[in-house]
Motif scaffolding. Structure first.
Motif, PDB file in Angstrom:
ATOM      1  N   VAL A 243     -39.255   6.201 -19.833  1.00  0.00           N
ATOM      2  CA  VAL A 243     -37.809   6.105 -19.635  1.00  0.00           C
ATOM      3  C   VAL A 243     -37.060   7.215 -20.358  1.00  0.00           C
ATOM      4  N   PHE A 244     -37.705   7.850 -21.317  1.00  0.00           N
ATOM      5  CA  PHE A 244     -37.046   8.921 -22.052  1.00  0.00           C
ATOM      6  C   PHE A 244     -37.483  10.301 -21.556  1.00  0.00           C
ATOM      7  N   ASP A 245     -38.253  10.327 -20.501  1.00  0.00           N
ATOM      8  CA  ASP A 245     -38.744  11.598 -19.973  1.00  0.00           C
ATOM      9  C   ASP A 245     -37.619  12.319 -19.228  1.00  0.00           C
ATOM     10  N   THR A 246     -37.577  13.623 -19.291  1.00  0.00           N
ATOM     11  CA  THR A 246     -36.498  14.395 -18.661  1.00  0.00           C
ATOM     12  C   THR A 246     -36.896  15.008 -17.333  1.00  0.00           C
ATOM     13  N   SER A 247     -38.092  14.706 -16.861  1.00  0.00           N
ATOM     14  CA  SER A 247     -38.584  15.390 -15.658  1.00  0.00           C
ATOM     15  C   SER A 247     -38.519  14.505 -14.420  1.00  0.00           C
ATOM     16  N   MET A 248     -37.597  13.549 -14.418  1.00  0.00           N
ATOM     17  CA  MET A 248     -37.571  12.604 -13.313  1.00  0.00           C
ATOM     18  C   MET A 248     -37.293  13.283 -11.978  1.00  0.00           C
ATOM     19  N   VAL A 249     -36.418  14.271 -11.976  1.00  0.00           N
ATOM     20  CA  VAL A 249     -36.083  14.936 -10.721  1.00  0.00           C
ATOM     21  C   VAL A 249     -37.242  15.795 -10.231  1.00  0.00           C
ATOM     22  N   THR A 250     -37.868  16.522 -11.125  1.00  0.00           N
ATOM     23  CA  THR A 250     -38.966  17.404 -10.717  1.00  0.00           C
ATOM     24  C   THR A 250     -40.223  16.633 -10.386  1.00  0.00           C
ATOM     25  N   GLY A 251     -40.360  15.445 -10.974  1.00  0.00           N
ATOM     26  CA  GLY A 251     -41.526  14.632 -10.683  1.00  0.00           C
ATOM     27  C   GLY A 251     -42.813  15.158 -11.284  1.00  0.00           C
ATOM     28  N   LYS A 252     -42.720  16.067 -12.255  1.00  0.00           N
ATOM     29  CA  LYS A 252     -43.936  16.643 -12.834  1.00  0.00           C
ATOM     30  C   LYS A 252     -44.639  15.681 -13.793  1.00  0.00           C
ATOM     31  N   GLU A 253     -43.877  14.721 -14.316  1.00  0.00           N
ATOM     32  CA  GLU A 253     -44.467  13.792 -15.278  1.00  0.00           C
ATOM     33  C   GLU A 253     -44.550  12.404 -14.658  1.00  0.00           C
ATOM     34  N   GLN A 254     -45.725  12.017 -14.230  1.00  0.00           N
ATOM     35  CA  GLN A 254     -45.933  10.724 -13.599  1.00  0.00           C
ATOM     36  C   GLN A 254     -47.232  10.120 -14.137  1.00  0.00           C
ATOM     37  N   PRO A 255     -47.196   9.557 -15.329  1.00  0.00           N
ATOM     38  CA  PRO A 255     -48.451   9.138 -15.957  1.00  0.00           C
ATOM     39  C   PRO A 255     -49.226   8.096 -15.173  1.00  0.00           C
ATOM     40  N   PHE A 256     -48.559   7.081 -14.622  1.00  0.00           N
ATOM     41  CA  PHE A 256     -49.291   6.027 -13.926  1.00  0.00           C
ATOM     42  C   PHE A 256     -49.791   6.511 -12.571  1.00  0.00           C
ATOM     43  N   TYR A 257     -48.942   7.234 -11.872  1.00  0.00           N
ATOM     44  CA  TYR A 257     -49.348   7.788 -10.582  1.00  0.00           C
ATOM     45  C   TYR A 257     -50.511   8.766 -10.770  1.00  0.00           C
ATOM     46  N   PHE A 282     -48.599   3.281  -3.179  1.00  0.00           N
ATOM     47  CA  PHE A 282     -47.759   3.461  -4.368  1.00  0.00           C
ATOM     48  C   PHE A 282     -46.309   3.719  -3.979  1.00  0.00           C
ATOM     49  N   GLN A 283     -45.375   3.047  -4.682  1.00  0.00           N
ATOM     50  CA  GLN A 283     -43.945   3.243  -4.434  1.00  0.00           C
ATOM     51  C   GLN A 283     -43.271   3.764  -5.702  1.00  0.00           C
ATOM     52  N   LYS A 284     -42.555   4.860  -5.558  1.00  0.00           N
ATOM     53  CA  LYS A 284     -41.828   5.444  -6.676  1.00  0.00           C
ATOM     54  C   LYS A 284     -40.435   4.819  -6.761  1.00  0.00           C
ATOM     55  N   ILE A 285     -40.074   4.295  -7.932  1.00  0.00           N
ATOM     56  CA  ILE A 285     -38.772   3.678  -8.119  1.00  0.00           C
ATOM     57  C   ILE A 285     -37.694   4.750  -8.241  1.00  0.00           C
ATOM     58  N   ILE A 286     -36.633   4.564  -7.484  1.00  0.00           N
ATOM     59  CA  ILE A 286     -35.499   5.486  -7.518  1.00  0.00           C
ATOM     60  C   ILE A 286     -34.309   4.769  -8.151  1.00  0.00           C
ATOM     61  N   TRP A 287     -34.005   5.164  -9.378  1.00  0.00           N
ATOM     62  CA  TRP A 287     -32.872   4.590 -10.106  1.00  0.00           C
ATOM     63  C   TRP A 287     -32.522   5.546 -11.219  1.00  0.00           C
ATOM     64  N   ALA A 288     -31.302   6.046 -11.239  1.00  0.00           N
ATOM     65  CA  ALA A 288     -30.980   7.111 -12.183  1.00  0.00           C
ATOM     66  C   ALA A 288     -29.716   6.840 -12.979  1.00  0.00           C
ATOM     67  N   ASP A 289     -29.320   5.575 -13.082  1.00  0.00           N
ATOM     68  CA  ASP A 289     -28.090   5.259 -13.796  1.00  0.00           C
ATOM     69  C   ASP A 289     -28.083   5.798 -15.223  1.00  0.00           C
ATOM     70  N   TYR A 290     -29.227   5.711 -15.878  1.00  0.00           N
ATOM     71  CA  TYR A 290     -29.273   6.098 -17.287  1.00  0.00           C
ATOM     72  C   TYR A 290     -29.482   7.600 -17.465  1.00  0.00           C
ATOM     73  N   LYS A 291     -29.604   8.345 -16.372  1.00  0.00           N
ATOM     74  CA  LYS A 291     -29.881   9.779 -16.453  1.00  0.00           C
ATOM     75  C   LYS A 291     -28.760  10.640 -15.882  1.00  0.00           C
ATOM     76  N   ASN A 292     -27.816  10.002 -15.204  1.00  0.00           N
ATOM     77  CA  ASN A 292     -26.767  10.748 -14.502  1.00  0.00           C
ATOM     78  C   ASN A 292     -27.365  11.764 -13.537  1.00  0.00           C
ATOM     79  N   GLN A 293     -28.446  11.371 -12.923  1.00  0.00           N
ATOM     80  CA  GLN A 293     -29.115  12.256 -11.980  1.00  0.00           C
ATOM     81  C   GLN A 293     -28.676  11.956 -10.559  1.00  0.00           C
TER      82      GLN A 293
END
Length: 363
Positions: A243-257, A282-293
Motif C-alpha cells: 500500500v505504500f509502494d509508489t509504482s502503482m501506475v507503472t505496475g513494475k512492483e507486483q509481488p503477489f502477481y 488473476f484480477q488486479k484491483i483498481i483503486w487509487a483514492d489514497y494515491k491521487n492517481q
C-alpha cells in the motif's frame, strides 16, 4: 471464554433486505459475487456469512486473507479477515454491514474501554498488534461479536449484551452467538460445498509478516488450495504492490502477481500447474483514492498487460467508462467491480457490460 460486559449498539448501514433488479433481461449478463460472504446479514468474513452466501444464488464468495505467525512447527496457515489489526468498530463511512468487537468491550469511539476487565490488550489498536504477528492458535482463542440493531432492527429496543444477527432458519433477526475468524481452508471448503467461485483478495498489509512475505504467502496459498482440491474455481485478486509502494501506475512492483508467475516454473509439477491456473484468472484491483492517481490510466495499463481488473464501481459510473470495458473484452479479459449495493448503480453497470459485480446484498 470471558463474556463481554457491554456491547456497542449501532444500526447496519447496508439494508439487509434483498434487492431485485428492475431489468431482469440484463441480470443474466453478469456474475454476482458476495462481498466477505453475505455481509448484509452476518458479520463479514465468518463461516456463518460464507455459509449463507453459499446457500444463495450468487456465483461466487469473496474473502480477504492473511498469513499467520509461524507456530512451533513452522506452520503459518491463512486466515480470513479484512483488517491487519482486527480491532475495528466501523464508522459511519463504512460500506459494509456489521461491527467488529474482539476480545472485549469498546467505547463509543471504537477504542478499548479503559477498564482492564472489559477488554483484551492483545487487540488494542494503540499497540499496533497485527494478525500476522499471531499464531492460528492465538487467533482462534478470540471471538468476533456482532452487536447491532436491537429488536426489529431498532437499537433502542436492544438490551445490553444482546447480539442481533440474521437467523437463516427463521429468515429474520434474532439473538446471536459467537463468531470466530475462520481459516482460509474453512472458507474454501464452504465454497466447494456449494460449488461457488472463490474470490480471494490477498491483502497488501501481509508485508507486516516479515521478510519474504509475498513468496511465503503465495506458496501457502497454493498448498492450501491443493489440499482442498479446488483450484479450478479460485480467482485471486490483489493490488500491484504494498500500500505504500509508489509504482502503482507503472505496475513494475507486483509481488503477489510476480510470485504466482514464478511458481509457474516450480519444479513441483502440482505447484506449477496450480499457479498456472491461478495466474490466468488473476484480477488486479483498481483503486487509487489514497494515491491521487488516475485509476482509469491504471486500469488501461493492466488490461494492456493482459490482466483482468477488479475496479471500484465509482470510476466506471462517474466517468461513464464503458469504453474501458469494451477494451477489456477486446482482449478477452474480465471486468469485476465493487462494492455495489443498490439497484441504481447495478443497472448502470449492467448496461456498461461488466462481467462480475461484487456486493454485500443479494440482487
Amino acid at each position: 471464554m470471558k463474556l463481554v460486559k457491554q456491547l456497542l449498539f449501532v444500526p447496519f448501514f447496508i439494508s439487509p433486505i434483498l434487492l431485485t433488479s428492475c431489468n431482469s433481461n440484463i441480470m443474466t449478463s453478469a456474475q454476482f459475487v458476495l462481498h466477505r460472504g453475505l455481509s448484509s446479514r452476518h458479520f463479514e468474513n465468518t463461516a456463518e456469512s460464507f455459509e449463507s452466501a453459499g446457500k444463495s444464488s450468487a456465483f461466487g464468495i469473496e474473502t480477504d486473507i492473511y498469513l499467520t505467525k509461524n507456530d512451533t512447527n513452522g506452520n503459518h496457515p491463512l486466515v480470513c479477515v479484512h483488517d491487519v489489526n482486527p480491532f475495528r468498530v466501523e464508522s459511519n463511512k463504512t460500506r459494509d454491514a456489521g461491527y467488529l468487537l474482539l476480545g472485549g468491550g469498546v467505547s463509543s469511539l471504537g477504542y478499548p474501554n479503559p477498564n482492564p476487565n472489559e477488554y483484551d490488550p492483545l487487540w488494542d489498536p494503540s499497540t499496533g498488534t497485527q494478525i500476522t504477528k499471531l499464531t492460528l492458535s492465538e487467533i482462534q482463542q478470540k471471538y468476533l461479536w456482532t452487536g447491532c440493531c436491537g429488536k426489529n432492527n431498532d437499537p433502542s429496543k436492544g438490551a445490553i449484551g444482546e447480539m442481533i444477527v440474521f437467523d437463516d432458519t427463521k429468515n429474520n433477526y434474532g439473538i446471536g452467538g459467537d463468531y470466530k475468524i475462520p481459516t482460509f481452508k474453512e472458507y474454501l471448503s464452504i465454497c466447494k460445498k456449494y460449488n461457488k467461485e472463490a474470490f480471494i483478495e490477498i491483502k497488501d498489509e501481509n508485508f507486516f509478516w516479515g521478510d519474504n512475505y509475498a513468496h511465503t504467502l503465495v506458496m501457502e496459498l497454493i498448498k492450501e488450495i491443493n489440499e482442498i482440491d479446488y483450484v479450478n474455481k479460485c480467482t485471486i485478486i490483489a493490488f500491484d504492490g504494498g500500500v505504500f509502494d509508489t509504482s502503482m501506475v507503472t505496475g513494475k512492483e507486483q509481488p503477489f502477481y510476480n510470485e504466482l508467475n514464478n511458481a509457474v516454473t516450480n519444479a513441483d509439477q502440482h505447484i506449477a500447474e496450480t499457479a498456472s491456473k491461478l495466474i490466468k484468472k488473476f484480477q488486479k484491483i483498481i483503486w487509487a483514492d489514497y494515491k491521487n492517481q488516475n485509476p482509469i490510466q491504471n486500469a488501461y495499463y493492466a488490461i494492456a498487460n493482459n490482466q483482468n481488473i477488479d475496479i471500484d464501481n465509482k470510476y466506471l459510473i462517474e466517468g461513464k467508462n464503458s469504453d474501458l470495458i469494451k477494451y477489456a473484452h477486446s482482449k478477452h479479459l474480465l471486468v469485476n467491480t465493487w462494492t455495489v449495493n443498490n439497484t441504481t448503480d447495478l443497472n448502470k453497470l449492467l448496461q456498461f457490460g461488466v462481467d462480475q459485480i461484487t456486493g454485500n446484498v443479494i440482487f
